[in-house]
Design a protein around this motif. Structure first.
Motif, PDB file in Angstrom:
ATOM      1  N   ILE A 117      40.228 101.312 -54.796  1.00  0.00           N
ATOM      2  CA  ILE A 117      39.207 100.799 -54.012  1.00  0.00           C
ATOM      3  C   ILE A 117      37.882 101.677 -53.821  1.00  0.00           C
ATOM      4  N   PRO A 128      36.333  99.312 -47.565  1.00  0.00           N
ATOM      5  CA  PRO A 128      35.055  98.760 -47.942  1.00  0.00           C
ATOM      6  C   PRO A 128      34.490  98.441 -46.495  1.00  0.00           C
ATOM      7  N   SER A 161      45.262  97.353 -52.976  1.00  0.00           N
ATOM      8  CA  SER A 161      44.516  96.778 -51.730  1.00  0.00           C
ATOM      9  C   SER A 161      44.740  97.725 -50.605  1.00  0.00           C
ATOM     10  N   CYS A 162      43.249  97.747 -49.878  1.00  0.00           N
ATOM     11  CA  CYS A 162      43.507  98.538 -48.746  1.00  0.00           C
ATOM     12  C   CYS A 162      43.725  97.975 -47.421  1.00  0.00           C
ATOM     13  N   GLY A 163      44.150  96.819 -47.566  1.00  0.00           N
ATOM     14  CA  GLY A 163      44.876  96.175 -46.535  1.00  0.00           C
ATOM     15  C   GLY A 163      43.953  95.781 -45.363  1.00  0.00           C
ATOM     16  N   GLN A 164      42.752  95.722 -45.381  1.00  0.00           N
ATOM     17  CA  GLN A 164      41.883  95.106 -44.205  1.00  0.00           C
ATOM     18  C   GLN A 164      42.017  93.725 -44.144  1.00  0.00           C
ATOM     19  N   CYS A 165      41.849  92.939 -45.207  1.00  0.00           N
ATOM     20  CA  CYS A 165      41.807  91.454 -44.914  1.00  0.00           C
ATOM     21  C   CYS A 165      43.295  90.916 -45.433  1.00  0.00           C
ATOM     22  N   CYS A 204      44.087  89.325 -49.074  1.00  0.00           N
ATOM     23  CA  CYS A 204      44.244  90.193 -49.991  1.00  0.00           C
ATOM     24  C   CYS A 204      45.544  91.319 -49.810  1.00  0.00           C
ATOM     25  N   THR A 207      37.410  87.267 -49.009  1.00  0.00           N
ATOM     26  CA  THR A 207      37.774  88.612 -48.528  1.00  0.00           C
ATOM     27  C   THR A 207      36.792  89.376 -48.456  1.00  0.00           C
ATOM     28  N   CYS A 259      35.760  92.358 -49.856  1.00  0.00           N
ATOM     29  CA  CYS A 259      35.316  92.949 -51.234  1.00  0.00           C
ATOM     30  C   CYS A 259      35.776  92.336 -52.364  1.00  0.00           C
ATOM     31  N   GLY A 285      39.770  91.214 -53.875  1.00  0.00           N
ATOM     32  CA  GLY A 285      40.629  89.989 -53.702  1.00  0.00           C
ATOM     33  C   GLY A 285      40.396  89.146 -54.943  1.00  0.00           C
TER      34      GLY A 285
HETATM   35 FE1  SF4 Z   1      40.661  95.685 -48.881  1.00  0.00          FE
HETATM   36 FE2  SF4 Z   1      40.190  93.409 -48.329  1.00  0.00          FE
HETATM   37 FE3  SF4 Z   1      38.778  94.368 -50.288  1.00  0.00          FE
HETATM   38 FE4  SF4 Z   1      41.421  93.916 -50.464  1.00  0.00          FE
HETATM   39  S1  SF4 Z   1      39.870  92.574 -50.455  1.00  0.00           S
HETATM   40  S2  SF4 Z   1      40.599  95.710 -50.917  1.00  0.00           S
HETATM   41  S3  SF4 Z   1      42.032  94.374 -48.111  1.00  0.00           S
HETATM   42  S4  SF4 Z   1      38.567  94.860 -48.115  1.00  0.00           S
END
Ligand code: SF4
Length: 441
Positions: A169, A187, A353-357, A360, A398, A400, A403
């Motif tokens: 990421i 992100p 996946s960073c897990g923020q959204c 995703c 998403t 970034c 997704g």
């Molecule tokens: Fe993180 Fe959202 Fe990007 Fe997936 S789409 S990597 S959850 S910021």
């Protein structure tokens, strides 16, 4: 034969070192640029038509012209060397064998953008390359091409190399900036864009390694001459890292006028499919771009030859919907199983996946689980529609592009190879012992 601009001296022994690079005319473009004004350099870059070589293909000159210039606020150039896209390794080649080409490109770009402190953010897995870059930086500094009052112009420039921690990421520009600031690489929501609020909230340009290296030949031969190479909006040359079931994997520089067929089968490039097998499909721009079956890869929907350039690879809309991307060209032969391949990619995006959204974080894991089930012969027909539905709900929803990158391979695999998904579901016993490709050819 394609014209060479970036790799023309790559075969010369010792080109990694300042002395040899300089003997080949290295830093000549920097000397020329430092006699120009920053605006004149910007005009050359705009005239070249150079498009970002990291994947998005956004015009570099336009990106530079968005850079905010508030009084008294430092600006930065950050080179994105976090080359983690599966199938992509052309920036590694540039940094390993031609580090001074990148440093020279950074000097010219930093001067144009007014960046006195510039950075190279490099993926952690390229553990041996920071030493090569730091050695090149020291050599350039000793020769007066970095540091204080470069070439008597009054322009100061330092370049620092920052190693990443191995997260895919961090190749996303705002995640990269977060990481460079010492934080977790999540992100950021945009706007504000980095050109206005980037590194430490200062105006920042983030560019890919190859894009910055290309600034050297642009200044050398002029933007107008650079724009004459290639075709249409695919100007200049492009590095392609080719891998998969081909005879000659490697990094090739092409001028974007050659056909996909020539690139795959000519001895100058990939040298054909390994062991005389048939071509099944290809992912032409790194794992995030949609897979294309052989029939659409070699010819457009109108029956015209397909070319290795931005426009031709994307041509066909729904039919191909693919992209030049990062130039990571992955070739699959007739023995490969698309379901297995798609499952491997889904696992990768879920892991990264960073897990923020939510779409995703949850969707990538859900897609991976369903694909794993189908691949093991434990799926149901309705799972294919469920997969389709999940990827639709991820795409465009998403923070970034990860997704989208996770959704597109699944969508393209179902669109072009639905029969393989169905085969796994209809043949549970067979699909546990062999893959679709081996069972069908
Ligand atoms: Fe993180 Fe959202 Fe990007 Fe997936 S789409 S990597 S959850 S910021």
């Amino acid at each position: 034969m394609s014209k060479k601009l970036l790799l023309k001296d790559a075969h010369i022994e010792g080109i990694r070192y300042f002395e040899t690079y300089r003997k080949q005319g290295g830093y000549g473009a920097a000397e020329k640029a430092l006699k120009m004004t920053p605006d004149e350099i910007l005009e050359e870059v705009k005239a070249s038509g150079l498009r970002g070589r990291g994947g998005a293909g956004f015009p570099t000159g336009m990106k530079w012209s968005f850079l905010a210039k508030p009084e008294g606020v430092p600006r930065h150039l950050v080179v994105n060397a976090d080359e983690s896209e599966p199938g992509t390794f052309k920036d590694r080649y540039l940094m390993e064998f031609l580090p001074h080409l990148l440093i020279e490109g950074m000097l010219i770009s930093s001067y144009c953008l007014g960046s006195n402190v510039s950075y190279i953010y490099i993926r952690g897995e390229y553990s041996w390359i920071p030493d090569i870059l730091e050695e090149a930086i020291e050599e350039a500094k000793a020769a007066g091409f970095l540091g204080k009052n470069i070439m008597g112009t009054g322009f100061d420039c330092e370049i620092y190399v920052q190693r990443g921690g191995g997260a895919y990421i961090c190749g996303e520009e705002t995640a990269l900036l977060e990481s460079l600031e010492g934080k977790r690489g999540n992100p950021r929501l945009k706007p504000p864009f980095p050109a206005v609020k980037g590194l430490w909230e200062r105006p920042t340009v983030v560019n890919n390694v190859e894009s910055i290296a290309a600034i050297v030949p642009i200044i050398d031969i002029t933007g107008a001459e650079y724009a004459k190479i290639g075709v249409g909006r695919s100007t200049g040359t492009k590095l392609i890292s080719a891998c998969g079931n081909i005879n000659k994997p490697g990094v090739y520089e092409i001028d974007m006028t050659i056909t996909v067929e020539e690139f795959i089968y000519s001895d100058e490039y990939c040298g054909g499919i390994k062991d005389g097998k048939k071509l099944k499909a290809c992912i032409p721009g790194g794992s995030s771009v949609p897979i294309v079956p052989a029939n659409l890869l070699l010819k457009t929907v109108n029956g015209e030859p397909r070319y290795m350039n931005y426009e031709s690879l994307a041509d066909g809309g729904f039919a191909t919907g693919t992209m030049m991307g990062s130039g990571g060209f992955i070739v699959l032969d007739e023995d490969q199983c698309i379901v297995e391949h798609t499952m491997t990619l889904a696992r990768f995006y879920n892991h990264e996946s960073c897990g923020q959204c939510t779409p995703c974080r949850e969707g990538t894991g859900w897609m991976y689980k369903i694909l794993k089930k189908i691949e093991k012969g434990e799926g149901k027909m309705e799972d294919i529609d469920l997969l389709w539905d999940i990827q639709r709900k991820i795409e465009g929803n998403t923070i970034c592009p990860l997704g989208d990158a996770a959704a597109w391979p699944v969508a393209a695999a179902i669109r072009h190879f639905r029969d393989e998904f169905e085969w796994h579901i209809k043949n549970p016993e067979l699909s546990q012992t062999q893959n679709y490709g081996l069972a069908h050819y």
